[in-house]
Design an enzyme around this catalytic site. Structure first.
Site, PDB file in Angstrom:
ATOM      1  N   GLY A 129     -47.884  20.012   4.641  1.00 51.10           N
ATOM      2  CA  GLY A 129     -47.362  18.725   5.103  1.00 51.10           C
ATOM      3  C   GLY A 129     -48.391  17.623   4.927  1.00 51.10           C
ATOM      4  O   GLY A 129     -49.037  17.220   5.906  1.00 51.10           O
ATOM      5  N   GLU A 246     -56.454  23.422  -4.321  1.00 49.83           N
ATOM      6  CA  GLU A 246     -55.099  23.215  -4.832  1.00 49.83           C
ATOM      7  C   GLU A 246     -55.151  22.886  -6.317  1.00 49.83           C
ATOM      8  O   GLU A 246     -54.315  23.334  -7.083  1.00 49.83           O
ATOM      9  CB  GLU A 246     -54.413  22.084  -4.046  1.00 49.83           C
ATOM     10  CG  GLU A 246     -52.963  21.851  -4.486  1.00 49.83           C
ATOM     11  CD  GLU A 246     -52.242  20.780  -3.696  1.00 49.83           C
ATOM     12  OE1 GLU A 246     -52.875  20.151  -2.826  1.00 49.83           O
ATOM     13  OE2 GLU A 246     -51.047  20.579  -3.946  1.00 49.83           O
ATOM     14  N   SER A 362     -51.392  13.162  -8.815  1.00 50.25           N
ATOM     15  CA  SER A 362     -50.876  12.902 -10.167  1.00 50.25           C
ATOM     16  C   SER A 362     -52.026  12.877 -11.183  1.00 50.25           C
ATOM     17  O   SER A 362     -53.190  12.653 -10.834  1.00 50.25           O
ATOM     18  CB  SER A 362     -50.117  11.567 -10.194  1.00 50.25           C
ATOM     19  OG  SER A 362     -51.040  10.503 -10.210  1.00 50.25           O
ATOM     20  N   ASN A 363     -51.653  13.095 -12.455  1.00 49.04           N
ATOM     21  CA  ASN A 363     -52.699  13.139 -13.493  1.00 49.04           C
ATOM     22  C   ASN A 363     -53.379  11.787 -13.676  1.00 49.04           C
ATOM     23  O   ASN A 363     -54.556  11.727 -14.045  1.00 49.04           O
ATOM     24  CB  ASN A 363     -52.099  13.663 -14.803  1.00 49.04           C
ATOM     25  CG  ASN A 363     -51.863  15.167 -14.722  1.00 49.04           C
ATOM     26  OD1 ASN A 363     -51.812  15.742 -13.634  1.00 49.04           O
ATOM     27  ND2 ASN A 363     -51.739  15.814 -15.874  1.00 49.04           N
TER      28      ASN A 363
HETATM   29  C1  FAD Z   1     -42.568  19.423  -7.271  1.00 50.18           C
HETATM   30  C2  FAD Z   1     -43.413  18.748  -6.241  1.00 50.18           C
HETATM   31  C3  FAD Z   1     -43.863  19.466  -5.166  1.00 50.18           C
HETATM   32  C4  FAD Z   1     -44.626  18.846  -4.178  1.00 50.18           C
HETATM   33  N1  FAD Z   1     -45.000  19.578  -3.089  1.00 50.18           N
HETATM   34  C5  FAD Z   1     -45.656  18.965  -2.083  1.00 50.18           C
HETATM   35  C6  FAD Z   1     -45.972  19.688  -0.891  1.00 50.18           C
HETATM   36  O1  FAD Z   1     -45.661  20.874  -0.752  1.00 50.18           O
HETATM   37  N2  FAD Z   1     -46.601  19.024   0.098  1.00 50.18           N
HETATM   38  C7  FAD Z   1     -46.979  17.719  -0.006  1.00 50.18           C
HETATM   39  O2  FAD Z   1     -47.590  17.213   0.917  1.00 50.18           O
HETATM   40  N3  FAD Z   1     -46.690  17.003  -1.118  1.00 50.18           N
HETATM   41  C8  FAD Z   1     -46.028  17.604  -2.156  1.00 50.18           C
HETATM   42  N4  FAD Z   1     -45.705  16.878  -3.280  1.00 50.18           N
HETATM   43  C9  FAD Z   1     -46.027  15.458  -3.321  1.00 50.18           C
HETATM   44  C10 FAD Z   1     -47.103  15.058  -4.296  1.00 50.18           C
HETATM   45  O3  FAD Z   1     -48.368  15.381  -3.806  1.00 50.18           O
HETATM   46  C11 FAD Z   1     -46.924  13.558  -4.556  1.00 50.18           C
HETATM   47  O4  FAD Z   1     -45.694  13.400  -5.256  1.00 50.18           O
HETATM   48  C12 FAD Z   1     -48.053  12.966  -5.367  1.00 50.18           C
HETATM   49  O5  FAD Z   1     -49.241  12.922  -4.611  1.00 50.18           O
HETATM   50  C13 FAD Z   1     -47.719  11.541  -5.851  1.00 50.18           C
HETATM   51  O6  FAD Z   1     -47.321  10.737  -4.773  1.00 50.18           O
HETATM   52  P1  FAD Z   1     -45.945   9.904  -4.831  1.00 50.18           P
HETATM   53  O7  FAD Z   1     -44.850  10.847  -5.248  1.00 50.18           O
HETATM   54  O8  FAD Z   1     -45.805   9.188  -3.537  1.00 50.18           O
HETATM   55  O9  FAD Z   1     -46.116   8.883  -6.031  1.00 50.18           O
HETATM   56  P2  FAD Z   1     -46.905   7.476  -5.979  1.00 50.18           P
HETATM   57  O10 FAD Z   1     -48.228   7.669  -5.289  1.00 50.18           O
HETATM   58  O11 FAD Z   1     -45.992   6.426  -5.459  1.00 50.18           O
HETATM   59  O12 FAD Z   1     -47.195   7.258  -7.511  1.00 50.18           O
HETATM   60  C14 FAD Z   1     -46.158   6.781  -8.410  1.00 50.18           C
HETATM   61  C15 FAD Z   1     -46.782   6.654  -9.797  1.00 50.18           C
HETATM   62  O13 FAD Z   1     -47.842   5.658  -9.761  1.00 50.18           O
HETATM   63  C16 FAD Z   1     -49.070   6.230 -10.244  1.00 50.18           C
HETATM   64  N5  FAD Z   1     -50.192   5.717  -9.444  1.00 50.18           N
HETATM   65  C17 FAD Z   1     -50.240   5.599  -8.092  1.00 50.18           C
HETATM   66  N6  FAD Z   1     -51.447   5.106  -7.712  1.00 50.18           N
HETATM   67  C18 FAD Z   1     -52.173   4.917  -8.855  1.00 50.18           C
HETATM   68  C19 FAD Z   1     -53.497   4.458  -9.131  1.00 50.18           C
HETATM   69  N7  FAD Z   1     -54.321   4.093  -8.132  1.00 50.18           N
HETATM   70  N8  FAD Z   1     -53.909   4.410 -10.418  1.00 50.18           N
HETATM   71  C20 FAD Z   1     -53.069   4.795 -11.421  1.00 50.18           C
HETATM   72  N9  FAD Z   1     -51.792   5.244 -11.228  1.00 50.18           N
HETATM   73  C21 FAD Z   1     -51.358   5.310  -9.965  1.00 50.18           C
HETATM   74  C22 FAD Z   1     -48.926   7.721 -10.034  1.00 50.18           C
HETATM   75  O14 FAD Z   1     -49.731   8.439 -10.946  1.00 50.18           O
HETATM   76  C23 FAD Z   1     -47.439   7.937 -10.313  1.00 50.18           C
HETATM   77  O15 FAD Z   1     -47.215   8.047 -11.691  1.00 50.18           O
HETATM   78  C24 FAD Z   1     -44.959  17.472  -4.289  1.00 50.18           C
HETATM   79  C25 FAD Z   1     -44.531  16.755  -5.405  1.00 50.18           C
HETATM   80  C26 FAD Z   1     -43.754  17.356  -6.360  1.00 50.18           C
HETATM   81  C27 FAD Z   1     -43.290  16.537  -7.529  1.00 50.18           C
END
Ligand code: FAD
Length: 376
Positions: A129, A246, A362-363
């Protein structure tokens, strides 16, 4: 692992291979081959974990004092490669690979004694979480409030994208215990029982149609303060420690196994074959880098973890694309229009793996971390 020619390591590899041949049930192997995600359904992964646990091999990365097999880095890598080669399912990482190392590092003796054996045996199944609707890449913006009340905290808010929360009986969570100062300085790390009144798990469907993750709501959820890992408002350090586990990892063994399966197919389209061969070379390079990271040659663990996460997940997506191309060729060739068994999951896997470059940070964020570390 053809780069290894040490007789002791080869004997170890043979021992693992022989064990897998005898002990990996056919039904589990077939179910794993049909899986469309790296997160394998616990109905498949837990029976396999129990078989490994009986042998003492469920947690290759754990030190022997906590029930690990006491292997060195290379043995662990060989084990992962042999499991991938045999088609064994991945075990869920949230307990064994993510929360367990931080319980070992930050946990009290009571917390270690209670949680670690239950993670090893599979009696507890964990979910993570961390993310919230307003906190993903910017994780420190998390808002789930934990307000002290006697010996407990009262939790209100929600977590999102929580993988396998619908299966889990435990969650490790980051919660906000203070709004003073920097956002990172007001976060604590809690271990929760998912059966606690006030927790609701709502499914979210993925692009591939799977039910893999969820949104989890907390409505006046009472959690003992004794379930905190580390000090109050010191959860950010625990989370950073956990994220290294992780992200780090062994991507190459599983990917080499998948690619070899595609290369064994007989449809010899020269363009596709050349692309598969090129990918095979890239994966050998990835494997060499993973082995280097394991030996700790040059570069910090966090830097390697970020680099391997980028290289491994992007390679996975290229292999998904190649599998879909192979499926296309096979569809032309097969008179009855049926996809060959090993390609039947190509499209759902392609869709599911879009997420690989997002989860675990994210990458884009990983590239940013590398740039900041290298360039200052
Ligand atoms: C299949 C899956 C399983 C997951 N499982 C879990 C889980 O079990 N527990 C949990 O806690 N979370 C989980 N997650 C969440 C995951 O950790 C988040 O999706 C991830 O950290 C990205 O956050 P966000 O989705 O809010 O995207 P955002 O942070 O809103 O990002 C959106 C886009 O903007 C880009 N971006 C954002 N900030 C920057 C920056 N500073 N510089 C450049 N680019 C940027 C990102 O790379 C992305 O492409 C899961 C996600 C997926 C897809």
């Amino acid at each position: 692992m053809d780069m290894l020619n040490d007789p002791a390591l080869m004997a170890f590899r043979d021992e693992v291979r022989a064990f897998l041949e005898v002990n990996l049930p056919d039904g589990i192997r077939r179910a794993a081959a049909r899986a469309t995600s790296v997160f394998i359904d616990p109905a498949i992964s837990l029976p396999w974990q129990r078989i490994l646990h009986e042998k003492g091999w469920a947690a290759p990365d754990w030190p022997a004092e906590h029930g690990g097999p006491g292997w060195g880095e290379i043995e662990r890598y060989i084990f992962a490669a042999e499991c991938a080669r045999a088609g064994a399912p991945n075990l869920a990482p949230m307990g064994l690979k993510m929360v367990a190392p931080v319980i070992m590092h930050y946990g009290s003796p009571d917390q270690r004694a209670h949680y670690l054996p239950r993670i090893l045996s599979g009696d507890d199944y964990w979910c993570q979480g961390f993310s919230e609707p307003g906190a993903g890449s910017d994780l420190a913006a998390l808002q789930l409030r934990a307000v002290p009340d006697g010996d407990d905290y009262i939790l209100n808010g929600s977590k999102i994208w929580t993988t396998h929360a619908h299966f889990a009986n435990r969650m490790f969570a980051l919660v906000r215990t203070s709004t003073e100062g920097k956002p990172q300085a007001g976060i604590s790390f809690l271990l929760l029982d998912m059966e606690t009144p006030g927790i609701t798990v709502e499914p979210i469907r993925t692009l591939a149609g799977d039910h893999e993750f969820n949104q989890v709501f907390f409505d006046d959820v009472r959690v003992p303060q004794a379930n905190r890992l580390g000090g109050e408002n010191e959860g950010w350090s625990v989370a950073k420690h956990l994220l290294t586990f992780e992200r780090g990892g062994k991507y190459a063994p599983g990917l080499i196994g998948r690619l070899e399966q595609l290369r064994r197919r007989s449809d010899p389209d020269p363009v596709l074959r050349a692309a598969l061969d090129r990918e095979a070379v890239t994966l050998r390079a990835l494997q060499a880098l993973e082995l280097k990271a394991m030996r700790g040659v040059g570069g910090s663990p966090a830097l390697y973890a970020s680099a391997l996460k980028i290289l491994g997940t992007e390679a996975a997506q290229r292999i998904d694309t190649l599998a879909c191309e192979a499926l296309g060729h096979a569809a032309w060739a097969e008179a009855d229009g049926q996809a060959p068994a090993e390609l039947a999951v190509a499209v759902p896997r392609y869709l599911n793996d879009r997420a690989a470059t997002i989860y675990a940070g994210s990458n884009e964020i990983q590239r940013d971390l590398i740039a900041r570390t290298m360039l200052g």
